[in-house]
Design an enzyme around this catalytic site. Structure first.
Site, short mmCIF file in Angstrom:
data_model
loop_
_atom_site.label_atom_id
_atom_site.label_comp_id
_atom_site.label_asym_id
_atom_site.label_seq_id
_atom_site.Cartn_x
_atom_site.Cartn_y
_atom_site.Cartn_z
N ASP A 73 6.93 -9.61 -0.32
CA ASP A 73 5.51 -9.61 0.05
C ASP A 73 4.97 -8.19 0.14
O ASP A 73 3.79 -7.95 -0.07
CB ASP A 73 5.30 -10.35 1.37
CG ASP A 73 5.43 -11.84 1.12
OD1 ASP A 73 6.55 -12.35 1.13
OD2 ASP A 73 4.39 -12.48 0.84
O1 MRU Z 1 4.50 -17.63 3.46
P1 MRU Z 1 4.61 -17.66 1.96
O2 MRU Z 1 5.05 -18.97 1.42
O3 MRU Z 1 3.36 -17.11 1.30
O4 MRU Z 1 5.78 -16.61 1.65
C1 MRU Z 1 6.13 -16.37 0.33
C2 MRU Z 1 7.26 -15.40 0.19
O5 MRU Z 1 7.76 -14.85 1.15
C3 MRU Z 1 7.65 -15.07 -1.23
O6 MRU Z 1 9.02 -14.76 -1.29
C4 MRU Z 1 6.84 -13.86 -1.71
O7 MRU Z 1 5.50 -14.01 -1.44
C5 MRU Z 1 7.04 -13.61 -3.16
S1 MRU Z 1 6.27 -14.87 -4.18
C6 MRU Z 1 6.52 -14.41 -5.79
#
Ligand code: MRU
Length: 370
Positions: free
Chosen positions: A251
């Site tokens: 993220d």
């Molecule tokens: O809370 P989320 O479902 O948005 O978290 C997503 C993640 O942590 C993913 O690993 C990250 O965003 C990468 S998506 C290509």
């Protein structure tokens, strides 16, 4: 679904945006119409759409739809640029940890400010915005395919001793979290396409179950040999020698390589280090935040207690004792010293003799060689 076939999280054509309601997967496939930035903000906050790249693109396109329907905007090109900037700032406030959204907002703001400097009227600025947001959608799939192919060749090279590899992933980083193909799941798709994937393991990813609901769904859909495990089974899986690499998304990656990703990633990295299993981050360069020297400065989103107290992301029946306190961070930060490499669309970033990555050097190098 692997490269944007049947089921896409983001369905866009000029003037219309439909988002697949990921809260309802895998049992039902329902698309929600998004008319403007407010509905885009709500869809992101409520996890209709999630995953760092998908959040950024959905936000940008929600504003695109709003702008394409604007009737008789009364103002100068500069007023149009300020209007768009305010909406983008608002969209960025929907979820704080993924940097892709603020990165997209910064780039789009720059585009509309530049456009306002030469435009004859407001409509030209809006047009420039719409075109730039649409390019982001197209670029994401190409970038994910490059991540997949870079990651697959690199990992095969690291484990030349093995004819086939088994890998573990966490959360959902596939078609559903991006414009198509995926990042970490894109690498798994590429390993499978290259004929070297023995098996993929995916964690449930409590408490929102992105792994059991979404990643498992994508793996089954693409007929990739795969096994679901409880988050708490990962260390035992590694101890049993059943995985050769862990590949996860990101993220936000700080300048030294410390990486924020779905809660539980840090535990996986610690286990991987202990068991001598390779640990990789797969992410586009839009997930890198060079303004942060380390992961200590990354803001971690804390989500509602209901996600732990109840089933179905907090919307189902109560499963925890009434009155218990809850701590529900959505992400954690894995320190660079636990990461073997960061797989990007421009190549794999590795460490050279130190405990951290020189991401700035890598980016400068790639920019100069282009
Ligand atoms: O809370 P989320 O479902 O948005 O978290 C997503 C993640 O942590 C993913 O690993 C990250 O965003 C990468 S998506 C290509």
């Amino acid at each position: 679904m692997g490269g944007g076939e049947s089921l896409q999280s983001i369905c866009y054509k000029r003037g219309s945006l439909r988002l697949l309601d990921q809260r309802k997967l895998p049992l039902s496939t329902l698309y929600l119409d998004i008319q403007d930035a407010v509905q885009g903000w709500e869809a992101i906050r409520d996890m209709v759409v999630r995953g760092a790249p998908a959040i950024a693109i959905a936000a940008a396109l929600s504003l695109s739809v709003e702008v394409s329907k604007l009737q008789g905007f009364n103002g100068t090109p500069h007023d149009a640029a300020s209007f768009l900037k305010n909406k983008l700032d608002y969209l960025v406030s929907s979820r704080p940890t993924a940097v892709n959204l603020s990165d997209a907002a910064t780039k789009l703001t720059e585009i509309v400010m530049n456009s306002a400097a030469t435009a004859n009227d407001a409509s030209q600025v809006f047009q420039a915005y719409i075109e730039a947001a649409e390019i982001m959608l197209e670029d994401d799939v190409a970038s994910n395919k490059a991540i997949g192919s870079n990651g697959s060749s690199f990992i095969q090279n690291q484990r030349k001793d093995l004819p086939k590899l088994s890998v573990l992933t966490h959360c959902n980083t596939g078609s559903l979290a991006t414009a198509g193909y995926g990042t970490a799941l894109g690498v798994i798709r590429a390993l499978h396409a290259d004929g070297v994937l023995e098996s993929a393991y995916c964690t449930e990813t409590r408490p929102f179950n992105q792994g059991s609901r979404l990643t498992a769904f994508e793996l089954v859909h693409d007929k990739i040999p795969a096994t679901l495990i409880a988050d708490s089974a990962a260390a035992a899986l590694m101890k049993a020698g059943r995985v050769h690499a862990v590949i996860v998304g990101a993220d936000r990656v700080a300048a030294n390589g410390d990486t924020a990703n779905k809660i539980g990633t840090y535990s996986l990295a610690l286990s991987a280090k202990h068991h001598g299993v390779l640990f990789y981050i797969a992410a586009p360069l839009t997930s890198v935040d060079l303004s942060l020297p380390s992961g200590d400065e990354i803001v971690i989103e804390e989500r509602s207690a209901k996600e732990l107290l109840n089933t179905h992301g907090g919307h189902g029946e109560q499963v925890a004792a009434t009155g218990i306190n809850v701590w529900n961070p959505a992400f954690d930060v894995t320190p660079a010293n636990l990461i073997n490499g960061i797989i990007t669309e421009k190549g794999v970033i590795t460490k050279t003799g130190s405990d951290h990555f020189d991401i700035k050097g890598f980016v400068q190098n790639k920019t100069m060689s282009n």
